[in-house]
Design a protein around this motif. Structure first.
Motif, PDB file in Angstrom:
ATOM      1  N   LEU A   1      51.414  48.003  89.583  1.00 48.17           N
ATOM      2  CA  LEU A   1      51.180  48.817  88.389  1.00 48.17           C
ATOM      3  C   LEU A   1      51.608  50.274  88.602  1.00 48.17           C
ATOM      4  CD1 LEU A   1      49.182  46.353  88.303  1.00 48.17           C
ATOM      5  CD2 LEU A   1      47.584  47.827  87.075  1.00 48.17           C
TER       6      LEU A   1
ATOM      7  N   SER B   1      54.098  52.186  89.857  1.00 52.91           N
ATOM      8  CA  SER B   1      55.343  52.850  89.466  1.00 52.91           C
ATOM      9  C   SER B   1      55.574  52.794  87.960  1.00 52.91           C
ATOM     10  CB  SER B   1      56.529  52.199  90.183  1.00 52.91           C
ATOM     11  OG  SER B   1      56.663  50.861  89.749  1.00 52.91           O
ATOM     12  N   ILE B   2      54.748  52.023  87.268  1.00 52.35           N
ATOM     13  CA  ILE B   2      54.974  51.783  85.838  1.00 52.35           C
ATOM     14  C   ILE B   2      54.163  52.743  84.963  1.00 52.35           C
ATOM     15  CG2 ILE B   2      54.833  50.064  84.005  1.00 52.35           C
ATOM     16  CD1 ILE B   2      56.867  49.405  86.222  1.00 52.35           C
ATOM     17  N   GLU B   3      52.882  52.899  85.276  1.00 54.51           N
ATOM     18  CA  GLU B   3      51.971  53.465  84.276  1.00 54.51           C
ATOM     19  C   GLU B   3      52.196  54.955  84.007  1.00 54.51           C
ATOM     20  OE1 GLU B   3      48.165  50.551  84.750  1.00 54.51           O
ATOM     21  OE2 GLU B   3      48.670  51.841  86.450  1.00 54.51           O
TER      22      GLU B   3
END
Lengths: 397, 397
Positions: free
Chosen positions: B265, B267-269
Motif C-alpha cells: 500500500l 507507494s500508492i496511497e
C-alpha cells in the motif's frame, strides 16, 4: 515513450535474476501478487491467430468457515482501433464487432464470467477532433442499439456478464458516455454513465456529453456486485468511495488515456481505490495511436495534427489487499483474465477496518460546508489569503 | 522480506542498463521524476559519520508570468530507535534528541526549509505492547514539553520549520497522537492530531488515544501552506481531500508501519493523494525492528514475542503531476531532501481541473445520506441483500 517500450514487465523480466525479480514484484505488486495460471490451448490459439496478448492470473483469499469461496473470473480487453478512421462508419463498427467476437470467444474458453471492454470501445476515440460528424453516428441506444443486440447474443451464448462502454444516444437525442451491463442470460441489467467529464488536453468530451445524473449504481449480477467508473472518474477518490458505499465488490474502470498526459497516474489511481474501498478494481486502457481525417489543434500552441498520441494499454487488476496483477503491454491488443475470490473484500475490511474508521459524518459535514459559497478554510498562522501570500507583480501593488 | 532487500532502487540500479533503467523510472516514477542534485560536502560528512543515507532530489515547475517560482526544500527523516527500549526513558529521549540534532544539522547544510520526522519520533513505537508503563512517560505537552523546547531552539537557529510528531499529554492528562508545527522563528505555530486510529495487527493505538477533534488544519508557514496527515490517516482518501479543501500545498504523512502489513500500500496511497488533490505529499516511515522488554501477543493465534516486525522506511515525496522521488532505503536511517516549486500545485489544477470537476455537492449529499441509519444502497438487479447473496450454511437455512 510512445511505442518504444513494450512494458515495465518485459524490461524487468529480461534483465533481473529470478530471485531479485521476485523481490521487485513483492515490492511493486505485493507479496500476494497473483500468480500466472495455465491458459487453455484453444484460447491461446485465438490470441496468437489474431495477434493479441493473453495473460491469466489468480488472486487467492483465505478459506472461511461459513462462506464458501466466491470465485469469479474477470476478463479485461484492450484494443487498438482495427481499421482506419476514414472508413465508412458501418465498416468500422463491423470490424470492431468481429474483433470483439474473437476476444469474447477466447475469454469464454478461459472461463471468464465478467468481461469488460475499454471506454467507448466500439468507435475511435474521436473527441479530440471537436467534430460532431461522422463520429456521433457511432452513438446508439444503450438498450436496443446494434452493439447491445450483438453482445446480448454473445452474453447468452457464453453465460457471461458483458460490460459495454459506448457513446449513448438516448430517447431525447442526448449523448452520454455510458456503460451497458448485460447479464449472463443476455438481458440488459441496466446502465451507468460517466460521472466526471474531462476538460484537459485533447479530451474535449464536455463538447459532446454531460455528467451522469444516474448516481453510482451497483449491479447485482450473477457473478457479484459490480460497478463501472468510467475513465476520468478514476481521478476522483470520492467517486470511487461512492461505489464502495453502495456495496461494489468489483469496480471496472474502462478508460482511454494517452502516455504524455497520464502514464504516471495510471498504476496508482485504480489500485489506490481498491485499497481504500476494499474491493477489486479493473483498469482497462485503449491501446495504439488513432489517426483522424482532418487536422485539429490541441489548445497548446502546437501545430495542427491528426492524432493525439499513444494510448498505452497497460490494463491491470488490483485487489483490496493492495496487491495487483502484472499489466498488459503498452503496445498491443490484449486480454487479461484474472481469477479472484470476492470473499477477499470482506476479509480485508475485517482486517483493516477502513470502513469502520473512516468517520463518514465528519466528511459529510465538511463537504457540505465546502459546497457552500461562504466556506472558510481552516488555516492556522499568518492567515494571508492565497493571493496575498504570493508576491504581487501587477502595477497596482 | 524483512531486512533482506535494501530497496527497489538498489536492485534496479544494479541490474538494468542505463537506457532501460531510465525507461523503468519513467514508467514507475513519471517522466518528470525528480533528478538527483548535488549534496554539500559537510552534509554528506555528517551522514557518513552517523551512518544515514542522504539523498537530494529536485522537482521542476513551469515559469509563470505573474508569479515567481516558490521553491521550498523539504527534509524527511526516517530513523531506527537508537538505543534498546529497556534503557531508562530519559536515556532513550536524550539519544533521540542527539540523533535529531545531527539530522537537522545535515538538513540545514542542505538548505532544508521544512523538516519532518516520522510518527511519534521521540519514543519507541510501543503501542504493540498494550502496556501503559513506561511508555506513557514519553508523552509530553505539545506546547512546552522537552522535545518541543529542544526543537524550538533548532528551528530558530536554522530558520527552519520543524514538524514534530509526538505522543501528547494535554492539560487534562488526555493522550493524543499529535504533530507540533514549529515556525522558523522558533515559535509553536500550532498542532494537529491523528484523525483516524488503527485497530489492525499490533497497532493497538485505540488503547492509548482517541481520534482528533481538531479538524483538518492547514498551517500557513513562512514556506507555504502545509498540513500533516498522521500515519493511518493515509488510508482514508476523504481525509487527504479535506486537507486539500483547506488549501494545503504540502501534506506530510509521518508514519510507522511494518512490511508484512502495509508494504504493497505504501507507494500508492500518499502518491494518489498528491495526484487527487494537486499538492505535494511527503511519506515518512520509521525504519528497523524494535524489541520490547516483555512478550506480547498479536491477536493472531501466534506465540508471544517481543517485536512486531520490520519498519521498512522507504520514505518518498510525490508531486501533484503524479511523478515521485526515489525512496530512501528499507533498512537504514535516512534523510531525503527534495527541492520543489509550490507553483506546480496550481499549475496542475489549471491543467487537470480535478477541483472543478469533482462535483463536491453530489458527494456531500451522498455521504450525508450514507451517514444516517436508513441509508439504502443504490443497487440494480436481483436486489438480494449481501447476506442472502451468499450461500447460507447455517442449520436454519
Amino acid at each position: 515513450m510512445g511505442t518504444s517500450v513494450e512494458s515495465l514487465e518485459s524490461i524487468l523480466e529480461k534483465n533481473l535474476p529470478a530471485d531479485e525479480l521476485n523481490q521487485v514484484w513483492n515490492i511493486l505488486y505485493g507479496e500476494n501478487h497473483p500468480k500466472g495460471n495455465g491458459i487453455p490451448v484453444e484460447a491461446q490459439e485465438i490470441a496468437d491467430g489474431h495477434n493479441f496478448e493473453l495473460k491469466v492470473h489468480s488472486f487467492n483469499a483465505a478459506l472461511e468457515q461459513l462462506r464458501p469461496p466466491r470465485r469469479v473470473k474477470v476478463g479485461l480487453f484492450q484494443h487498438a482501433h482495427p481499421v482506419p478512421t476514414t472508413a465508412p462508419v458501418l465498416d468500422q463498427l463491423n470490424a470492431l464487432h468481429k474483433l470483439a467476437e474473437r476476444a469474447i470467444a477466447a475469454a469464454a474458453l478461459t472461463g471468464v464470467n465478467v468481461f469488460c471492454f475499454q471506454e467507448t470501445w466500439n468507435m475511435p476515440f474521436a473527441f479530440c477532433t471537436r467534430e460532431k460528424l461522422p463520429w456521433v453516428e457511432f452513438a446508439q441506444s444503450a438498450e436496443n442499439g446494434p452493439t447491445t443486440k450483438f453482445l446480448k447474443e454473445l452474453a447468452r451464448r457464453h453465460k457471461m456478464v458483458i460490460i459495454s462502454p459506448i457513446l449513448e444516444r438516448d430517447q431525447f437525442d442526448v449523448f452520454w458516455n455510458t456503460a451497458v451491463v448485460i447479464e449472463s442470460n443476455g438481458e440488459v441489467l441496466g446502465k451507468t454513465r460517466k460521472n466526471h467529464i474531462p476538460r484537459v488536453g485533447d479530451f474535449n468530451e464536455s463538447t459532446y456529453y454531460m455528467e451522469s445524473t444516474l448516481g453510482h449504481p451497483v449491479f447485482d449480477t450473477s457473478f457479484g456486485k459490480i460497478a463501472i467508473n468510467i475513465c476520468y472518474g478514476r481521478h476522483i477518490p470520492l467517486n470511487w468511495a461512492a461505489f464502495g458505499l453502495n456495496g461494489a465488490e468489483i469496480v471496472f474502470n474502462p478508460s482511454a488515456t494517452v502516455g504524455a498526459l497520464s502514464e504516471p497516474l495510471w498504476s496508482i489511481e485504480a489500485r489506490n481505490a481498491a485499497i481504500a474501498n476494499s474491493y477489486f478494481s479493473c483498469a482497462i486502457n485503449r491501446v495504439g495511436t488513432e489517426v483522424f481525417p482532418n487536422p485539429f489543434t490541441s489548445g497548446d500552441g502546437g501545430e495542427p495534427h491528426k492524432d493525439f498520441g499513444h494510448f498505452y494499454g497497460s490494463s491491470y487488476v488490483a485487489a483490496p489487499n493492495g496487491s495487483r496483477s502484472p499489466g498488459l503491454t503498452r503496445v498491443r491488443n490484449g486480454l487479461l483474465v484474472v481469477d479472484l475470490d470476492l470473499n477477499l473484500c470482506r476479509q480485508v475490511k475485517d482486517k483493516w477496518n477502513f470502513q469502520m474508521n473512516m468517520r463518514l459524518p465528519l466528511y459529510a459535514d465538511l463537504f457540505t460546508r465546502a459546497s457552500k459559497p461562504n466556506f472558510k478554510k481552516q488555516i492556522v498562522g499568518r492567515g494571508l489569503s492565497e493571493d496575498q501570500s504570493e508576491k504581487d507583480l501587477t502595477n497596482g501593488n
